[in-house]
Design a protein around this motif. Structure first.
Motif, PDB file in Angstrom:
ATOM      1  N   UNK A   1      18.557  -8.061  -6.375  1.00  0.00           N
ATOM      2  CA  UNK A   1      18.200  -8.874  -7.535  1.00  0.00           C
ATOM      3  C   UNK A   1      17.060  -8.284  -8.359  1.00  0.00           C
ATOM      4  N   UNK A   2      16.127  -7.595  -7.691  1.00  0.00           N
ATOM      5  CA  UNK A   2      14.985  -6.996  -8.378  1.00  0.00           C
ATOM      6  C   UNK A   2      14.832  -5.529  -7.959  1.00  0.00           C
ATOM      7  N   UNK A   3      15.832  -4.699  -8.247  1.00  0.00           N
ATOM      8  CA  UNK A   3      15.814  -3.327  -7.730  1.00  0.00           C
ATOM      9  C   UNK A   3      14.654  -2.476  -8.224  1.00  0.00           C
ATOM     10  N   UNK A   4      14.289  -2.618  -9.497  1.00  0.00           N
ATOM     11  CA  UNK A   4      13.206  -1.789 -10.030  1.00  0.00           C
ATOM     12  C   UNK A   4      11.871  -2.140  -9.393  1.00  0.00           C
ATOM     13  N   UNK A   5      11.571  -3.449  -9.329  1.00  0.00           N
ATOM     14  CA  UNK A   5      10.318  -3.872  -8.710  1.00  0.00           C
ATOM     15  C   UNK A   5      10.286  -3.513  -7.234  1.00  0.00           C
ATOM     16  N   UNK A   6      11.411  -3.715  -6.573  1.00  0.00           N
ATOM     17  CA  UNK A   6      11.514  -3.382  -5.153  1.00  0.00           C
ATOM     18  C   UNK A   6      11.273  -1.892  -4.936  1.00  0.00           C
ATOM     19  N   UNK A   7      11.900  -1.074  -5.756  1.00  0.00           N
ATOM     20  CA  UNK A   7      11.771   0.375  -5.631  1.00  0.00           C
ATOM     21  C   UNK A   7      10.325   0.828  -5.831  1.00  0.00           C
ATOM     22  N   UNK A   8       9.636   0.211  -6.757  1.00  0.00           N
ATOM     23  CA  UNK A   8       8.232   0.564  -7.006  1.00  0.00           C
ATOM     24  C   UNK A   8       7.357   0.249  -5.788  1.00  0.00           C
ATOM     25  N   UNK A   9       7.527  -0.930  -5.219  1.00  0.00           N
ATOM     26  CA  UNK A   9       6.732  -1.322  -4.052  1.00  0.00           C
ATOM     27  C   UNK A   9       7.010  -0.393  -2.877  1.00  0.00           C
ATOM     28  N   UNK A  10       8.272  -0.118  -2.624  1.00  0.00           N
ATOM     29  CA  UNK A  10       8.642   0.716  -1.475  1.00  0.00           C
ATOM     30  C   UNK A  10       8.143   2.138  -1.648  1.00  0.00           C
ATOM     31  N   UNK A  11       8.353   2.725  -2.817  1.00  0.00           N
ATOM     32  CA  UNK A  11       7.946   4.118  -3.022  1.00  0.00           C
ATOM     33  C   UNK A  11       6.432   4.265  -2.944  1.00  0.00           C
ATOM     34  N   UNK A  12       5.691   3.327  -3.507  1.00  0.00           N
ATOM     35  CA  UNK A  12       4.231   3.400  -3.431  1.00  0.00           C
ATOM     36  C   UNK A  12       3.755   3.260  -1.990  1.00  0.00           C
ATOM     37  N   UNK A  13       4.384   2.393  -1.226  1.00  0.00           N
ATOM     38  CA  UNK A  13       4.018   2.209   0.172  1.00  0.00           C
ATOM     39  C   UNK A  13       4.335   3.468   0.981  1.00  0.00           C
ATOM     40  N   UNK A  14       5.481   4.071   0.738  1.00  0.00           N
ATOM     41  CA  UNK A  14       5.878   5.272   1.480  1.00  0.00           C
ATOM     42  C   UNK A  14       5.016   6.485   1.100  1.00  0.00           C
ATOM     43  N   UNK A  15       4.463   6.496  -0.091  1.00  0.00           N
ATOM     44  CA  UNK A  15       3.660   7.642  -0.545  1.00  0.00           C
ATOM     45  C   UNK A  15       2.181   7.514  -0.164  1.00  0.00           C
ATOM     46  N   UNK A  16       1.793   6.366   0.369  1.00  0.00           N
ATOM     47  CA  UNK A  16       0.407   6.200   0.775  1.00  0.00           C
ATOM     48  C   UNK A  16       0.080   7.078   1.979  1.00  0.00           C
ATOM     49  N   UNK A  17      -1.160   7.402   2.136  1.00  0.00           N
ATOM     50  CA  UNK A  17      -1.578   8.293   3.234  1.00  0.00           C
ATOM     51  C   UNK A  17      -2.251   7.543   4.378  1.00  0.00           C
ATOM     52  N   UNK A  18      -2.259   6.183   4.330  1.00  0.00           N
ATOM     53  CA  UNK A  18      -2.908   5.433   5.417  1.00  0.00           C
ATOM     54  C   UNK A  18      -2.043   5.426   6.664  1.00  0.00           C
TER      55      UNK A  18
END
Length: 308
Positions: A291-308
């Protein structure tokens, strides 16, 4: 379903590479779970160097690896990871098994990683798949680099066992003549399922209906008989989870504000199970990633790219 298709088409699908692997065999693996299964999957790679652990995805009940196709294609453009979209046991092209629970699905995932020499991975699951990934993270924290849970609580589920039993009863009692066309069979199946549940759920379940091109026989891609048998045990998930220590790795929950599968008042209790967690709310129902693919994709990609 037209709305879901339109949402997926809006994603920036790249010219990524996809590898299909419909392997469906079993082998002995451990004394605790003697019969994990080798799972069918699609893998996605982009042009970015794969400098981080891969992302493994599990879908929800009645779903398949196809549910993650659009997100996976778009995601490999944004992260330095390989993405595996996996059919869980008793679904899609993965083997049918007489056992269906989070413990068994965790062992399937452990075998999957071992066979591909992945020492750890990011794990993402929706609904039933999210519950399996939460169990896996708490059972094998050394194998999970980070965790993404999509619209499911580890504490409770909204659907009653009675409603789900009606759905499965409609599926297993379906008797379609091989002489029927696929469209005729779909019409009858849909009418029967609508007596058990709402229109949107029926559309999702109908993606499982298959017709053998040689014999004309109809069947369900998911193992409806076994899923019905293990249905009552879904309610015991939390007690099984409580036997395991908290998962302290980075964790994010992505939930729909219009979905009943996550309740805001449960969040403090969930944070005790996943102390390094955060939650995102999107204006969506249960199928947040559709239902919200763009918003979902942004959250997931930012989380996966974090270094924590």
């Amino acid at each position: 379903m037209q709305r879901l298709t339109k949402s997926l088409r809006s994603l920036p699908f790249p010219a990524g590479k996809i590898l299909r692997t419909p392997l469906v065999v079993r082998r002995e693996y451990s004394s605790e779970i003697p019969d994990p299964v080798e799972l069918s999957f699609d893998s996605y790679t982009g042009e970015n160097p794969e400098t981080s652990p891969p992302l493994l995805t599990y879908h929800g009940l009645f779903g398949s690896k196809q549910n993650w196709r659009g997100i996976s294609k778009a995601l490999v453009r944004k992260v330095s990871r390989k993405v595996y979209a996996i059919d869980v046991r008793n679904h899609g092209e993965s083997p049918h098994s007489s056992v269906h629970n989070s413990k068994a699905m965790s062992e399937d995932l452990r075998l999957f990683m071992e066979q591909r020499s992945h020492p750890n991975a990011a794990c993402m699951g929706h609904s039933m798949g999210g519950r399996s990934m939460m169990y896996f993270a708490r059972k094998y924290p050394e194998l999970v680099e980070r965790l993404i849970v999509v619209d499911i609580s580890p504490i409770s589920v909204p659907r009653s066992t009675g409603e789900m039993t009606e759905i499965f009863d409609a599926m297993v009692s379906l008797d379609l003549s091989p002489s029927m066309s696929m469209s005729e069979g779909r019409k009858i199946a849909r009418e029967k399922l609508l007596k058990a549940t709402e229109d949107e759920t029926v559309d999702f379940i109908m993606l499982n209906l298959r017709k053998n091109p040689d014999t004309g026989a109809f069947s369900w891609a998911c193992n409806a008989h076994v899923l019905r048998e293990f249905l009552t045990r879904f309610d015991k998930y939390q007690s099984n989870l409580e036997e395991l220590p908290p998962y302290t790795g980075p964790t994010t929950f992505i939930c729909g504000t219009r979905s009943p599968y996550m309740r805001r008042e449960q969040w403090p209790q969930i944070q005790k199970m996943f102390p390094n967690s955060e939650i995102h709310w999107l204006d969506a129902g249960h199928l947040v990633h559709f239902e919200k693919p763009q918003e979902f994709l942004t959250i997931v990609s930012e989380f996966l790219n974090r270094t924590d």
